[in-house]
Design an enzyme around this catalytic site. Structure first.
Site, PDB file in Angstrom:
ATOM      1  N   ILE A 150       0.829  -1.205   0.000  1.00  0.00           N
ATOM      2  CA  ILE A 150       0.000   0.000   0.000  1.00  0.00           C
ATOM      3  C   ILE A 150       0.868   1.262   0.000  1.00  0.00           C
ATOM      4  CG2 ILE A 150      -1.941   1.184   1.095  1.00  0.00           C
ATOM      5  CD1 ILE A 150      -2.434  -1.748  -0.054  1.00  0.00           C
ATOM      6  N   GLU A 164      -0.842  -0.851 -10.165  1.00  0.00           N
ATOM      7  CA  GLU A 164      -2.095  -0.392 -10.771  1.00  0.00           C
ATOM      8  C   GLU A 164      -2.448  -1.223 -11.999  1.00  0.00           C
ATOM      9  OE1 GLU A 164      -3.312   3.539 -10.603  1.00  0.00           O
ATOM     10  OE2 GLU A 164      -1.852   4.112  -9.068  1.00  0.00           O
TER      11      GLU A 164
END
Lengths: 413, 265
Positions: A181, A387
């Site tokens: 993260i 992503e």
């Protein structure tokens, strides 16, 4: 011969394309875009580039610079000013991301996550009350957000989320771990994806806003990464973490849709980040080749180097146009999933290529930390992974293309 | 002796304080200047242009006065071709309230600029005019001084610090001997020097707001100014390429060379 024509026969008929009108780019720049690019370029040159090497070596989060970026409005470029943003468009966001990343790739990703992965889904799917609390201070740069989808056991397979959320009275109770993260340790809130019913598979996933300091919510150690080292990445650990039931984002079961639609826009940001890294590497290589002499002349006069420069620049420019097109389509309210995936795929692969060649142009000097190209090489690498890996991008693109040409997804065994 | 011009009437403007700021569009300071082959000027085609750095400082100071609640309106003015509007938009994005574009394609000399500013100052009645001390293309360092004389207003040039009082302004100037502070009665003309402030980065929301701020276009003729110049540029040339130096054996030869060859003694 008759068998041959039955299989793939449609391909051999005179191809009548399903595309009805010329593909429009919708790309138009106005004065605001020019001023924005100028302001961001100046900021990158004066505030980011001079410290980028240092913060990379020290693995240090650039808090002061992020604060200034917030004050400039860079943390919520395409969020309306009603919700604390700069009120510009996605084309502006792409321009800003490229310039900032050209100065420092880590600053770029910190900005991208806050803009695309945190602010966008909150803006898109929240109630006004939620926006007031969870969007306004974040888009204005006062607070920092992050996006928690990946887990140790699943990245690409986002639908297989194993983090759970159970409704208990007035609270949701979260359990599980999220991995990789970005902004994790520094974020004031996270958009977290968890499943309320594993049997429903991806339809059981919901999105939640989890603030820092929630009891039962902890961070893992900061990851020691190859690149973008000034950005902080860690695991998020939920052990009976309790959040008010008002913190559900959107509707129950909407989580997968929220994640996928968010990543579409995130890809524009990362494509632009990759462009910035590539551009920085290209500029360093060209400037070096104008001065470095070998065999009695500047190496920039040699065809072998000029070929590299041409290939580097062309691939970057092609991916830049793809990126702008995806951003412009998004601004025009048109579907942009395929285009965003193309942009991210092209830009990330272009940027690793450019960084690789830039080291080659600099030779030995490209291999030491005195010059920034080794950092660009390390920074570029992640753009092919996060992503949505390049492999996933290819699947997304193929699905889009097949649908356009054949009319639907390919069926049958 | 320093002569401080005084206004006969008392200057008490508690509520409205208007600042007029001049901005010039010049070749960006980082660009490598190239002289046109015909020697008529420097190449400006496809060359990056920006707001003159000293003008940026001037705008920043005016906007800071407004943010401190001391100025109520900042008007940005630029004299130049169509593209000067970009420079004005940047000034608006930095915080100016409105802009005036005095449009002309002529190469306007400082005297004409000063006349234009005089016309605008007469029309707008600012309490303070802030200009950059000089433009990095002409390096004339004349406009502020000429304007002050034309308006019969006090001037504080090469300002490194401004402190606004009630109807007056303290200007700290960077001079050869060090720092000098003058107290000028308003209205006054001030020119900004490098250390006056550090201009802000244009914030994105302000870039958006800038597009909606008023920008009016006038011509020098509208202001009654004839920009015909009494100065004509005859030739522009590169500085001579630096030649290699000469090593000499002793001081006597050095002195002889400095006297006879270089002609500096």
């Amino acid at each position: 011969t008759s068998t041959m024509f039955r299989v793939g026969g449609s391909a051999l008929k005179a191809v009548r394309s399903l595309a009805k009108a010329p593909s429009r780019s919708f790309i138009t720049f106005n004065e605001s875009h020019d001023m924005l690019k100028e302001a961001c370029a100046q900021f990158a040159d004066e505030e980011l580039a001079p410290i980028a090497g240092e913060i990379d070596k020290e693995h240090r989060y650039p808090a002061e610079q992020v604060k200034k970026m917030g004050e400039m409005g860079l943390m919520g470029v395409a969020v309306s000013d009603r919700w604390g943003g700069a009120g510009m468009d996605n084309l502006a966001y792409a321009l800003a991301m490229e310039e900032i990343s050209r100065g420092c790739a880590s600053a770029g990703v910190i900005m991208s996550v806050n803009n695309s992965l945190y602010s966008w889904p909150v803006n898109q799917y929240a109630t006004d009350a939620q926006r007031e609390q969870w969007l306004k201070p974040f888009a204005s740069g006062e607070k920092l957000g992050c996006f928690a989808l990946s887990e140790p056991g699943n990245g690409s397979d986002a639908g297989a989320a194993s983090c759970t959320a159970v409704l208990d009275g007035d609270s949701w109770v979260l359990n599980g771990t999220k991995a990789w993260i970005t902004n994790g340790p520094d974020a004031d809130a996270a958009v977290v994806f968890a499943t309320t019913d594993k049997d429903l598979k991806h339809k059981g996933i919901s999105a939640f806003i989890v603030p820092k300091g929630t009891p039962g919510f902890n961070y893992g150690k900061k990851e020691d990464k190859l690149g973008i080292r000034a950005s902080s990445t860690c695991s998020l650990i939920f052990e009976d973490a309790r959040i008010p039931k008002e913190n559900l984002l959107g509707e129950q079961g909407m989580g997968f849709k929220i994640a996928m639609s968010t990543l579409d826009g995130g890809r524009i940001g990362i494509a632009a980040q990759a462009l910035g890294i590539g551009q920085a590497a290209l500029e360093t290589a060209v400037k070096y080749s104008a001065e470095r002499k070998s065999f009695g002349q500047p190496i920039g006069k040699m065809q072998v180097i000029q070929t590299k420069i041409a290939d580097m620049a062309t691939r970057l420019e092609a991916s830049r146009l793809l990126t702008w097109r995806a951003a412009a389509l998004k601004d025009a309210g048109k579907p942009y999933t395929k285009e965003a995936a193309m942009a991210k795929l092209a830009a990330s692969e272009a940027s690793t290529y450019v960084a690789h060649q830039a080291i080659q142009v600099l030779g030995g000097y490209g291999f030491v930390t005195d010059f920034p190209v080794e950092r660009h090489y390390r920074d570029a690498r992640i753009t092919e992974i996060y992503e949505g890996t390049s492999e996933i991008q290819r699947l997304v693109i193929a699905q889009g293309v097949i649908k356009e040409i054949v009319g639907s997804t390919i069926k049958g065994r | 002796t320093r002569i401080l011009h005084r206004r006969a009437d008392s200057y008490c403007r508690e509520s409205k304080m208007r600042v007029l700021v001049g901005v010039k569009r010049v070749i960006d300071y980082a660009v490598k200047i190239r002289v046109k082959p015909d020697g008529s000027g420097v190449e400006t085609n496809n060359v990056k242009m920006s707001m003159n750095p000293f003008c940026e400082i001037a705008v920043e100071e005016a906007v800071r006065l407004k943010e401190a609640g001391k100025a109520t309106e900042v008007i940005a003015v630029s004299v130049g071709p169509e593209k000067s509007q970009e420079t004005l938009r940047t000034a608006l994005a930095m915080g100016a309230d409105r802009a005036v574009h005095v449009k002309t394609d002529d190469d306007v000399q400082p005297l004409s600029i000063a006349k234009i500013f005089k016309a605008l100052a007469t029309k707008e009645s600012p309490d303070l005019v802030v200009l950059g001390k000089q433009a990095i293309d002409g390096d004339n360092n004349q406009t502020g001084q000429m304007l002050s004389a034309m308006m019969k207003w006090p001037q504080g040039v090469f300002a490194s610090k401004l402190e606004l009082g009630d109807g007056s302004i303290n200007v700290t100037r960077e001079v050869d001997a060090g720092l000098e502070t003058l107290k000028l009665n308003l209205p006054a003309v001030v020119t900004a020097d490098l250390r006056l402030n550090e201009p802000r980065y244009t914030a994105l929301p302000n870039i958006v707001k800038a597009r909606k701020k008023p920008l009016e276009t006038v011509s020098p003729a509208d202001l009654g100014v004839d920009t015909t110049s009494s100065v004509k540029v005859v030739k522009v040339a590169d500085p001579p390429t630096r030649a290699a130096g000469d090593r000499v054996a002793d001081v006597d030869t050095l002195v002889s060379k400095l006297k006879n060859d270089a002609g500096v003694l």
